[in-house]
Design a protein around this motif. Sequence first.
Motif, PDB file in Angstrom:
ATOM      1  N   ALA A  26       0.812  -1.146  -0.230  1.00 29.66           N
ATOM      2  CA  ALA A  26       0.009   0.029  -0.079  1.00 29.66           C
ATOM      3  C   ALA A  26       0.979   1.245   0.004  1.00 29.66           C
ATOM      4  O   ALA A  26       2.035   1.332   0.504  1.00 29.66           O
ATOM      5  N   ILE A  27       0.414   2.244  -0.419  1.00 27.37           N
ATOM      6  CA  ILE A  27       0.929   3.655  -0.324  1.00 27.37           C
ATOM      7  C   ILE A  27       0.108   4.133   0.730  1.00 27.37           C
ATOM      8  O   ILE A  27      -1.071   4.399   0.933  1.00 27.37           O
ATOM      9  N   VAL A  28       0.798   4.529   1.661  1.00 26.68           N
ATOM     10  CA  VAL A  28       0.309   5.258   3.122  1.00 26.68           C
ATOM     11  C   VAL A  28       0.446   6.650   2.942  1.00 26.68           C
ATOM     12  O   VAL A  28       1.698   7.289   2.740  1.00 26.68           O
ATOM     13  N   PHE A  29      -0.740   7.488   2.998  1.00 25.16           N
ATOM     14  CA  PHE A  29      -0.638   8.838   2.886  1.00 25.16           C
ATOM     15  C   PHE A  29      -1.011   9.629   4.132  1.00 25.16           C
ATOM     16  O   PHE A  29      -2.156   8.922   4.857  1.00 25.16           O
ATOM     17  N   LEU A  30      -0.312  10.509   4.733  1.00 27.17           N
ATOM     18  CA  LEU A  30      -0.452  11.298   5.696  1.00 27.17           C
ATOM     19  C   LEU A  30      -0.893  12.778   5.447  1.00 27.17           C
ATOM     20  O   LEU A  30       0.084  13.282   4.831  1.00 27.17           O
ATOM     21  N   GLU A  31      -2.012  13.314   5.721  1.00 31.08           N
ATOM     22  CA  GLU A  31      -2.485  14.439   5.140  1.00 31.08           C
ATOM     23  C   GLU A  31      -1.970  15.650   6.097  1.00 31.08           C
ATOM     24  O   GLU A  31      -2.108  15.402   7.147  1.00 31.08           O
ATOM     25  N   ARG A  32      -1.162  16.685   5.669  1.00 28.52           N
ATOM     26  CA  ARG A  32      -0.809  17.664   6.351  1.00 28.52           C
ATOM     27  C   ARG A  32      -0.877  18.870   5.538  1.00 28.52           C
ATOM     28  O   ARG A  32      -1.450  18.956   4.356  1.00 28.52           O
ATOM     29  N   GLN A  33      -0.761  20.148   6.165  1.00 28.58           N
ATOM     30  CA  GLN A  33      -0.977  21.242   5.473  1.00 28.58           C
ATOM     31  C   GLN A  33       0.000  21.662   4.340  1.00 28.58           C
ATOM     32  O   GLN A  33      -0.160  22.246   3.485  1.00 28.58           O
TER      33      GLN A  33
END
Length: 138
Positions: free
Chosen positions: A54-61
């Motif tokens: 999987a590609i893990v994405f963490l949402e940030r500004q």
Amino acid sequence: MSEDLGLTHIALICTDADRTIDFYARYADMKVVHDRRDEGRRVFWLSDLSRPFAIVFLERQQAEAPLGPFGHLGVCLSSRELVDARLAMARDEGLQTSEPTDSGPPVGYWAFIQDPDGHTLELSYGQQVQLHIEAAAT
């Protein structure tokens, strides 16, 4: 339930989860397989469901250290025509793309598209990664 072994994910930052999910669904045939909030930030996993990766994405500004210009995620498609069609779609949407290159076996026909946060996605046809992995495993 079995334990995971080997390479399972890569983790990247994104600034807009919905835009990122849409991009990878349309260009890489991926879907969300996990979605949660962690300390107020959205964390989601995208997969093409073909292997335990999987590609893990963490949402940030703000995105940090985008993957590229050469560092990239590689996705194999079912035909050259599909690579060309997705490149045309990306250009129509104003996304940065490279010209397609035919490098012959084992690399195949490929081109780069920049995702909304500057990460590079390679679309290809005719790569022989599985063939080489199977040969090395025997």
